[in-house]
Design a protein around this motif. Structure first.
Motif, PDB file in Angstrom:
ATOM      1  N   GLY A 215       5.641  10.518   5.716  1.00 41.72           N
ATOM      2  CA  GLY A 215       4.231  10.048   5.487  1.00 41.72           C
ATOM      3  C   GLY A 215       4.029   9.581   4.013  1.00 41.72           C
ATOM      4  O   GLY A 215       2.957   9.027   3.752  1.00 41.72           O
ATOM      5  N   VAL A 217       5.463   7.433   1.962  1.00 39.26           N
ATOM      6  CA  VAL A 217       5.286   5.934   1.747  1.00 39.26           C
ATOM      7  C   VAL A 217       3.991   5.280   2.191  1.00 39.26           C
ATOM      8  O   VAL A 217       3.181   4.642   1.382  1.00 39.26           O
ATOM      9  CB  VAL A 217       6.308   5.159   2.294  1.00 39.26           C
ATOM     10  N   GLU A 218       3.604   5.659   3.369  1.00 37.86           N
ATOM     11  CA  GLU A 218       2.259   5.308   4.132  1.00 37.86           C
ATOM     12  C   GLU A 218       1.064   5.723   3.108  1.00 37.86           C
ATOM     13  O   GLU A 218       0.313   4.820   2.825  1.00 37.86           O
ATOM     14  CB  GLU A 218       2.153   5.467   5.450  1.00 37.86           C
ATOM     15  N   ALA A 221       1.143   3.920  -0.148  1.00 37.91           N
ATOM     16  CA  ALA A 221       0.679   2.504   0.123  1.00 37.91           C
ATOM     17  C   ALA A 221      -0.805   2.414   0.221  1.00 37.91           C
ATOM     18  O   ALA A 221      -1.360   1.330  -0.290  1.00 37.91           O
ATOM     19  CB  ALA A 221       1.354   2.126   1.133  1.00 37.91           C
ATOM     20  N   GLY A 222      -1.301   3.455   0.843  1.00 31.76           N
ATOM     21  CA  GLY A 222      -2.894   3.287   1.287  1.00 31.76           C
ATOM     22  C   GLY A 222      -3.496   3.607  -0.150  1.00 31.76           C
ATOM     23  O   GLY A 222      -4.813   3.278   0.011  1.00 31.76           O
ATOM     24  N   ARG A 227      -1.792  -2.318  -0.255  1.00 32.12           N
ATOM     25  CA  ARG A 227      -1.337  -1.428   0.931  1.00 32.12           C
ATOM     26  C   ARG A 227       0.092  -1.703   0.983  1.00 32.12           C
ATOM     27  O   ARG A 227       0.798  -1.706   1.960  1.00 32.12           O
ATOM     28  CB  ARG A 227      -1.798  -2.161   2.165  1.00 32.12           C
ATOM     29  N   ARG A 228       0.982  -1.604   0.022  1.00 30.83           N
ATOM     30  CA  ARG A 228       2.320  -1.315   0.030  1.00 30.83           C
ATOM     31  C   ARG A 228       2.877  -0.708  -1.155  1.00 30.83           C
ATOM     32  O   ARG A 228       2.010  -0.660  -2.329  1.00 30.83           O
ATOM     33  CB  ARG A 228       2.986  -2.608   0.289  1.00 30.83           C
TER      34      ARG A 228
END
Ligand SMILES: NC(=O)c1ccc[n+]([C@@H]2O[C@H](COP(=O)([O-])OP(=O)(O)OC[C@H]3O[C@@H](n4cnc5c(N)ncnc54)[C@H](OP(=O)(O)O)[C@@H]3O)[C@@H](O)[C@H]2O)c1
Length: 270
Positions: A215, A217-218, A221-222, A227-228
């Motif tokens: 989780g 990376v997500e 990113a968030g 968003r990355r």
């Protein structure tokens, strides 16, 4: 033909990560690149080989920037590689997050030490590599740089976000002071000096943990508007612009290249 075709560059810390991407991008723009590295000769040779197989030109130069006397070695190798040509572009990319002389800290990626855990030796070594070396590499490079040269320093978004990397963030704060002052001093020679502040960038040793933690990376990113995670090529693209003739009127500036990291507070639970 690009505006930078036929120019020369020194990119410090170009054996891996963001520095490698900068070296590859500049070489793709037609620049003849000195690929600096500290310890990992094979990694520097991989960078040079990738540049050459794409049709570019590069040569490796070695110097451990945590060590006294490193600059003499670096500039002897650089001048031999340049073979009488001036240096047009300097990218001060090398940066360490932990004490480079503490293999245990480097190996365990112990970048989050709180103030009570930071030793004077670790603090000094981080500043030696991130600030002192960038200053004196620049001083020496200026002797080889003619009219219209370009200097780009690589800082970090940690100067505006309270990420738990205290001595590292303080060193980047000091580095950021260089561009406006030096830009003013060197403007009469047509030399520009700018800083780029990347955010959390993938494919770098410091961020390998992101791929080990479910989780992460997500989650990171968030935290960005786009968003990355950042990619080394995202930073290299900004360097390519700042060293080009298109950026001739931009100097003394700090350019955030973080995809809009932490533009808003992180929502609870992220
Ligand atoms: N990664 C990120 O998310 C991020 C975010 C913001 C800012 N930045 C900044 O971007 C720059 C590049 O970071 P990175 O993560 O791409 O770095 P990296 O992958 O850890 O690569 C570090 C480079 O610096 C060289 N180096 C390290 N210590 C050295 C020393 N004492 N003497 C000479 N060379 C040395 C390494 O050479 P060897 O291969 O020989 O060891 C390597 O080429 C740094 O200034 C960093 O602060 C990175």
């Amino acid at each position: 033909m690009t505006h930078t075709e036929g120019k020369t560059a020194l990119v410090t810390g170009a054996s891996r990560g963001i520095g490698r991407a900068i070296a590859r991008r500049l070489a793709a723009d037609g620049v003849w690149v000195a690929v600096h590295y500290g310890q990992r000769k094979e990694a520097a040779e991989e960078t040079v080989a990738a540049i050459e197989s794409a049709g570019g030109s590069a040569f490796p130069v070695r110097a451990d920037l945590a060590t006294d006397g490193a600059l003499d070695t670096l500039f002897v190798e650089l001048e031999a590689g340049l073979a009488g040509r001036p240096l047009d572009i300097l990218v001060n990319n090398v940066g360490v997050y932990a004490d480079p002389d503490d293999p245990a800290a480097m190996a365990r990626d112990d970048y989050v030490a709180g103030i009570s855990e930071v030793t004077p030796e670790a603090f000094d070594r981080i500043f030696t590599v991130n600030v002192r070396a960038a200053f004196f590499v620049t001083q020496r490079a200026l002797r080889l740089m003619g009219e219209g040269g370009r200097i780009v320093n690589i800082s970090s978004a940690v100067t505006r976000i309270a990420w738990p990397l205290l001595p590292y963030a303080m060193s980047k704060g000091a580095l950021e002071m260089m561009a406006p002052r030096l830009a003013n001093e060197l403007g009469s020679r047509g030399i520009t000096v700018n800083t780029i502040a990347p955010g959390i960038t993938d494919d770098t040793q410091v961020n390998s943990w992101l791929h080990d933690m479910p989780g992460a990376v997500e989650g990171v990113a968030g935290m960005t508007a786009l968003r990355r995670l950042g990619r080394p090529a995202d930073i290299a693209a900004v360097v390519s612009f700042l060293v080009s003739d298109e950026a001739r009127w931009v100097t003394g500036q700090l350019v955030d290249a973080s995809g809009g990291l932490a533009l808003a507070p992180t929502p609870p639970g992220m």
